[in-house]
Scaffold this active site. Structure first.
Site, short mmCIF file in Angstrom:
data_model
loop_
_atom_site.label_atom_id
_atom_site.label_comp_id
_atom_site.label_asym_id
_atom_site.label_seq_id
_atom_site.Cartn_x
_atom_site.Cartn_y
_atom_site.Cartn_z
N GLU A 103 0.83 -1.19 0.00
CA GLU A 103 0.00 0.00 0.00
C GLU A 103 0.87 1.25 0.00
O GLU A 103 1.84 1.28 0.76
CB GLU A 103 -0.93 0.06 1.23
CG GLU A 103 -1.96 1.17 1.07
CD GLU A 103 -2.91 1.31 2.29
OE1 GLU A 103 -3.97 1.87 2.12
OE2 GLU A 103 -2.54 0.86 3.38
N GLY A 160 3.50 1.82 10.56
CA GLY A 160 3.39 1.21 11.88
C GLY A 160 2.92 -0.23 11.76
O GLY A 160 3.42 -1.13 12.43
N ALA A 161 1.94 -0.42 10.88
CA ALA A 161 1.36 -1.73 10.65
C ALA A 161 0.60 -1.67 9.33
O ALA A 161 0.31 -0.59 8.84
CB ALA A 161 0.41 -2.10 11.78
N GLU A 170 -2.61 -3.66 7.01
CA GLU A 170 -3.77 -4.53 7.17
C GLU A 170 -3.94 -5.61 6.12
O GLU A 170 -5.06 -6.11 5.94
CB GLU A 170 -5.02 -3.64 7.15
CG GLU A 170 -5.37 -3.00 5.78
CD GLU A 170 -4.83 -1.60 5.58
OE1 GLU A 170 -3.81 -1.26 6.24
OE2 GLU A 170 -5.40 -0.85 4.77
N HIS A 223 -7.11 -1.35 14.93
CA HIS A 223 -7.07 -0.54 13.71
C HIS A 223 -6.97 -1.45 12.47
O HIS A 223 -7.77 -1.34 11.54
CB HIS A 223 -5.88 0.42 13.80
CG HIS A 223 -5.70 1.29 12.59
ND1 HIS A 223 -5.89 2.65 12.61
CD2 HIS A 223 -5.31 1.00 11.33
CE1 HIS A 223 -5.65 3.15 11.42
NE2 HIS A 223 -5.29 2.17 10.61
N GLU A 224 -6.02 -2.36 12.50
CA GLU A 224 -5.80 -3.20 11.31
C GLU A 224 -6.94 -4.20 11.13
O GLU A 224 -7.31 -4.53 10.00
CB GLU A 224 -4.46 -3.92 11.41
CG GLU A 224 -3.24 -3.01 11.63
CD GLU A 224 -3.15 -1.82 10.69
OE1 GLU A 224 -3.74 -1.87 9.58
OE2 GLU A 224 -2.51 -0.81 11.06
N HIS A 277 -9.87 -2.66 9.44
CA HIS A 277 -9.66 -2.62 7.98
C HIS A 277 -10.09 -3.91 7.29
O HIS A 277 -10.37 -3.89 6.09
CB HIS A 277 -8.17 -2.44 7.68
CG HIS A 277 -7.67 -1.03 7.73
ND1 HIS A 277 -8.32 0.03 7.12
CD2 HIS A 277 -6.54 -0.50 8.28
CE1 HIS A 277 -7.60 1.14 7.32
NE2 HIS A 277 -6.52 0.85 8.02
N GLU A 293 -9.16 4.67 6.42
CA GLU A 293 -8.40 5.12 7.58
C GLU A 293 -9.26 5.82 8.63
O GLU A 293 -8.95 5.76 9.82
CB GLU A 293 -7.23 6.01 7.14
CG GLU A 293 -6.22 5.31 6.21
CD GLU A 293 -5.63 4.02 6.79
OE1 GLU A 293 -5.77 3.79 8.00
OE2 GLU A 293 -5.04 3.23 6.02
N1 BES Z 1 -2.99 1.21 5.91
C1 BES Z 1 -2.08 1.68 6.88
C2 BES Z 1 -0.63 1.44 6.56
C3 BES Z 1 -0.05 2.47 5.63
C4 BES Z 1 0.23 3.72 6.09
C5 BES Z 1 0.20 2.16 4.32
C6 BES Z 1 0.74 4.66 5.23
C7 BES Z 1 0.71 3.09 3.47
C8 BES Z 1 0.99 4.34 3.92
C9 BES Z 1 -2.36 1.05 8.24
O1 BES Z 1 -3.64 0.61 8.44
C10 BES Z 1 -2.14 2.14 9.23
O2 BES Z 1 -2.87 3.09 9.22
N2 BES Z 1 -1.14 1.99 10.06
C11 BES Z 1 -0.82 3.00 11.01
C12 BES Z 1 -0.83 2.45 12.38
C13 BES Z 1 -1.97 2.93 13.13
C14 BES Z 1 -2.34 2.28 14.37
C15 BES Z 1 -2.41 4.32 13.06
C16 BES Z 1 0.54 3.54 10.70
O3 BES Z 1 1.28 2.90 9.97
O4 BES Z 1 0.85 4.61 11.18
ZN ZN Z 2 -4.98 2.15 8.65
#
Ligand code: BES
Ligand code: ZN
Length: 957
Positions: free
Chosen positions: A170, A306-307, A309, A342-343, A346, A365
């Protein structure tokens, strides 16, 4: 890669404030590229199914992979070209074959467009509508970039380096792993096969279908074949090849993977994860297992976000999945639970129903941010997550969305850099907050039924906000007694929140003679009313409700009135002129509220009575956040706003304090160079002392979860504001640890380490600093690594800091590239004098920094971080000189460097406007505190008097 909003707020945890998540690298870019180019795929061809075979080569010196893909597509209109995405992979043109019913179609030429990431097949004769299959062989690189199909490593306890291959697709990196139609709406099924060594495991979105014996064509590697997935978007595909192990539930349908040395830290994620998945199954009414028979989660040592999904295979940074008892902090634990929530949210909002295009990223998001806290709250019921949501997400969203440069929740984006840039506070926190507002104006039952309908209607498809409004409207109509007023149309309301940037300031002007209130709306701007040249008329449909001293309706969050977008103002009557009113109960509407000075005065005084507790805790946080931001932006005098904080001497709850610490953080930065700085410290310390004394620096078995979070920030603030008892205690605890015989056995409780390390290091010598650096090198628990890295910048010794900064750009420092950015931030956020140290380091080493990060991008974000802390004209001048001197070499960072200058200039002009007022107020206030007769307590008793005598009679102020 640049800092995310999480990163920027996150690192302040240690230095001074209390916030939620810690740092993650989030790509972002504020520059908009030329929109004349069309980044979208033509819609003549639709993918149906991908068969992907991959052979990763994970040997030192050969980080590549071989790939083979067969894509079944449907040509929907006659065409002589098929356009796919491919980037950074080497396609063997000679292998490309397009067939239909065993007929091969001649390809006249194949072209790459490296700007658009297009791989175009041009056919000798046009293809008629129908089904075709495209076969392609290619090779790629398992890079260290943390995107696409990439490599990561870890060191075993015996010192051996082990490699793994993993993915991050992503938003636009699937095309770096296989040629594909890399847009979220182009869903297809995927059948994936991966070759690997027998001692490795391959996992992917779907469960394993079968495995093969040794394949002699690939040095006797074995194959893992996965089941075919349901219809899904390319950005959610994932696979990992590693020698990791797992803990699981009994039937192994829910597994958590980690390197074997860390396996014993997966237990919490196994337990809490299953509970959260069950809650989401329940809330959505759609069983996760209808899509996938298993759920894997895995902790990846090198991870950019951070993570992520990925459907059925969620990937995490180690510190956001692995929990080590006694070493992990309460904040670590909370982050693990909320990130999982969070994940997992999703899996429905994003995976089952995907956004039609990245313009609607918030449908992913925003919901994930909402459920992050509200789903976790059903499992960890004592954590007070509803209170934390407002200070962690809602207040930061109000701040970010008050900038002229903000953007609507629905934002047109085209290019990869534009797409990356909308993973921001607006798509996450504003959208999450607006969703929470909906929950309250529709009522829980309609909200849930509407979301269930939306998911059912759009399952395995791609949605727009209109699909959501439609489902919510149907659910509302079906409800026997909906709370929504009949004249209110959901789409009409919500369009005002998602299609325009910004949000309203609701101003309540009371007429104390007629007992009426006029309520008006205007856009709130951080730079103040009239600061924008934008001539757009911003108006919203605003849900309104209120509580008053006589009618303490703080639980009724349904709107009693609406301000329509066509209304300039509405008039509400019937309040006692001598009693306060407070609008926006529990701060569920996404707006700020301002009052006339008299009402503010009544609120401030009442807060100082023992009855303050009657005002809902979220509204106490609101009053602080609103008043101080209104003052910061010039809508309210500081002499009216600052008195709201007086009552903090009696505040014990977390949320109002968190709001106050955020507000004080800004003032602490801005006043650092001011003649009033000592008074500022005295004032804040006087507010914080009672709670500091009552929480102390020792953990109690009776502590609530949130108390542990609170104690950390309170202690950090007490030290920072000059409490000598606080400083001495921190130094004593750190020195005890330093001189203890066994450094692996720390007596400092995990939750207080950030405070002890940071405050203890301020005046410590090199050997104490080295001691902690050794602890950093010695621990392999990622939560602890991050904590130490963020504390090491607290030293006030220039040599130590320069050494530390140099480490962050040295290739053999053993700081992982995902973590290096914490170093610079931890230095300049630690104290005003460190800002200059960090700036000098940047000026003297900009070439090395850009070489280390492979470009000037990082310099741009570093400059912006520093600029937000510029408070003197000398600092501003030095910044300008640097940018001017280096303008030819700054390249891609020039725009952000210029924005940095603007930021710094804004700080200086803010000081010109407001410093004198604040300094004057503080001086009077501090003089009053210093008086033998403590006027603070007099105010309190006067307040109590106010309350106990039948309140209606006494007008105040
Ligand atoms: N879908 C995102 C990961 C992501 C973030 C992909 C930016 C591409 C670009 C994932 O669900 C997400 O939002 N992760 C957060 C962690 C969270 C608990 C807010 C992140 O990576 O900050
Ligand atoms: Zn997210």
């Amino acid at each position: 890669m640049e800092y995310s909003w999480h990163l920027l707020v996150g690192l302040v945890v240690v230095a001074i404030s209390a916030v939620t998540s810690e740092s993650v690298n989030r790509r972002s870019s504020t520059s908009r590229v030329d929109n004349d180019v069309d980044y979208r795929l033509p819609n003549n061809t639709i993918p149906l199914h991908y068969d992907i075979r991959l052979v990763p080569f994970l040997e030192n010196g050969n980080f590549t992979f071989g790939g083979e893909v067969t894509i079944d597509v449907m040509v929907v209109e006659q065409t002589s070209t098929i356009v796919l995405h491919a980037y950074d992979i080497d396609i063997d043109n000679d292998t490309v074959v397009v067939t239909s019913d065993n007929v091969t179609y001649a390809i006249s030429n194949k072209t790459f467009n490296t700007d658009l990431h297009f791989y175009t097949l041009n056919f000798a004769t046009s293809l008629e509508p129908g089904n075709y299959s495209i076969y392609i062989e290619y090779v790629g690189i398992l890079s260290a970039s943390m995107e696409g199909f990439y490599r990561s490593y870890y060191t075993t306890s015996s010192g051996e380096t082990r490699w793994l291959a993993t993915t991050q697709f992503e938003p636009v990196y699937a095309r770096q792993a296989f040629p594909c139609f890399d847009e979220p709406a182009l869903k297809a099924r995927f059948t994936i096969s991966i070759a690997h060594w027998p001692n490795q495991t391959a996992i992917s979105n779907a469960a394993v279908a079968s495995t093969s014996g040794a394949d002699s064509t690939i040095e006797n590697r074995v194959w893992t074949y996965f089941e075919t997935t349901p219809l899904m978007s390319t950005y959610l595909v994932a696979f990992v090849v590693s020698d990791f192990e797992y803990q699981s539930n009994d039937d192994e349908s829910f597994r958590v993977w980690a390197r074997s040395d860390a396996l014993n830290t997966t237990t919490y994620a196994v337990t809490v994860g299953q509970e959260i998945l069950a809650d989401m199954n329940d809330f959505t009414g759609i069983d996760y297992n209808l899509s996938f028979s298993k759920m894997d989660q895995i902790a990846i040592p090198d991870f950019s976000a951070g993570a992520m999904e990925n459907w059925g295979l969620v990937t995490y940074r180690e510190r956001l999945l692995l929990y080590k008892d006694g070493v992990a902090t309460t904040r670590n634990k909370q982050n693990i639970a909320t990130v999982i929530a969070h994940e997992f949210a999703h899996q429905w909002f994003g995976n089952l129903v995907s956004p039609l295009w990245w313009k609607y990223l918030w449908l992913n998001e925003g919901f994930a941010t909402y459920f992050e806290y509200y789903s976790t709250a059903t499992v960890e019921t004592t954590w007070r997550l509803a209170e934390q949501f407002t200070v962690d997400y809602y207040h930061p969203a109000l701040l970010a969305d008050s900038l002229e440069t903000s953007h609507p929740i629905n934002e047109d984006v085209y290019s990869p850099s534009e797409i990356n840039a909308i993973f921001d506070t607006i798509s996450y926190s504003k959208a999450g907050s607006v969703i929470r507002m909906m929950q309250h104006f529709l009522g829980g039952p309609v909200f849930q039924a509407g979301l269930q309908l939306y998911l059912q209607n759009m399952a395995y498809g791609a949605a727009t906000p209109d699909d959501l409004w439609e489902a919510l409207t149907t659910a509302n109509t079906n409800m026997s007694s909906p709370i929504l007023h009949t004249h209110v149309d959901i789409k009409t309301v919500m369009d005002t929140w998602v299609n325009q940037k910004g949000y309203p300031l609701v101003t309540v002007t009371r007429n104390y003679t007629t007992a009426t209130q006029e309520i008006s709306q205007e856009r709130f701007l951080l730079k103040g009313r009239g600061s924008s040249n934008d001539t757009t008329e911003y108006k919203w449909w605003i849900p309104i409700n209120f509580a008053s001293q006589a009618n303490i309706a703080f639980t009724a969050t349904a709107p009693s009135d609406w301000i329509r977008s066509q209304d300039d103002s509405v008039v509400i009557s019937g309040f006692s002129p001598t009693q306060w009113v407070i609008y926006n109960v529990q701060q569920t509407g996404f707006y700020r509220v301002n009052y006339d000075d008299t009402n503010w005065g009544m609120i401030s005084s009442y807060l100082q009575t023992s009855a303050y507790i009657i005002i809902n805790v979220l509204n106490r946080a609101q009053l602080i956040d609103d008043s101080l931001n209104l003052a910061r932006a010039g809508y309210l005098n500081y002499s009216v706003a600052l008195p709201v904080t007086r009552y903090l001497t009696q505040e014990t709850s977390y949320a109002p304090w968190a709001a106050a610490f955020t507000a004080f953080t800004y003032l602490n930065t801005m006043l650092a160079n001011s003649t009033g700085y000592e008074d500022f410290k005295t004032y804040v310390l006087s507010r914080v002392t009672p709670i500091h004394e009552s929480l102390g620096h020792e953990e109690l078995s009776s502590d609530e979860h949130i108390t542990k979070l609170h104690r950390l920030s309170v202690n950090s603030w007490a030290c920072r504001m000059g409490s000598t008892t606080c400083r001495e205690k921190a130094e004593e605890l750190l020195l005890d640890y330093y001189s203890s015989s066994d450094p692996t056995d720390s007596t400092i409780s995990a939750d207080l380490k950030a405070w002890v390390y940071c405050e203890g290091l301020r005046n410590a010598n090199t050997s104490v600093w080295n001691f902690l650096w050794e602890r950093y090198l010695a621990t392999d628990f990622s939560g602890e690594q991050t904590l130490i890295l963020s504390s090491l910048g607290c030293s006030q010794d220039e040599d130590i800091l320069n050494n530390y900064l140099a480490l962050s750009i040295s290739t053999n420092s053993s700081i992982r590239s995902q973590d290096t950015s914490s170093v610079f931030t931890s230095v300049y956020t630690a104290s005003p004098s460190n800002v200059d140290v960090a700036f000098n380091f940047l000026v003297n080493n900009y070439e090395e920094i850009s070489e280390f990060y492979g470009g000037m991008n990082r310099i741009g974000s570093m400059l912006q971080g520093l600029a937000s802390r510029v408070v003197s004209s000398e600092q501003l001048q030095r910044l300008k000189d640097f940018v001017e001197e280096k303008q030819d070499v700054l390249g891609v960072a020039l725009t952000s460097a210029q924005q940095a200058i603007e930021l710094a200039e804004e700080n200086i002009s803010w000081l010109e406007n407001y410093e004198a007022d604040i300094v004057e107020w503080l001086a009077e206030e501090v003089a009053a505190i210093d008086e033998p007769q403590d006027s603070g307590s007099e105010r309190v008793s006067f307040g109590i008097l106010l309350m106990t005598i039948s309140i209606g009679v006494i007008g105040f102020i």
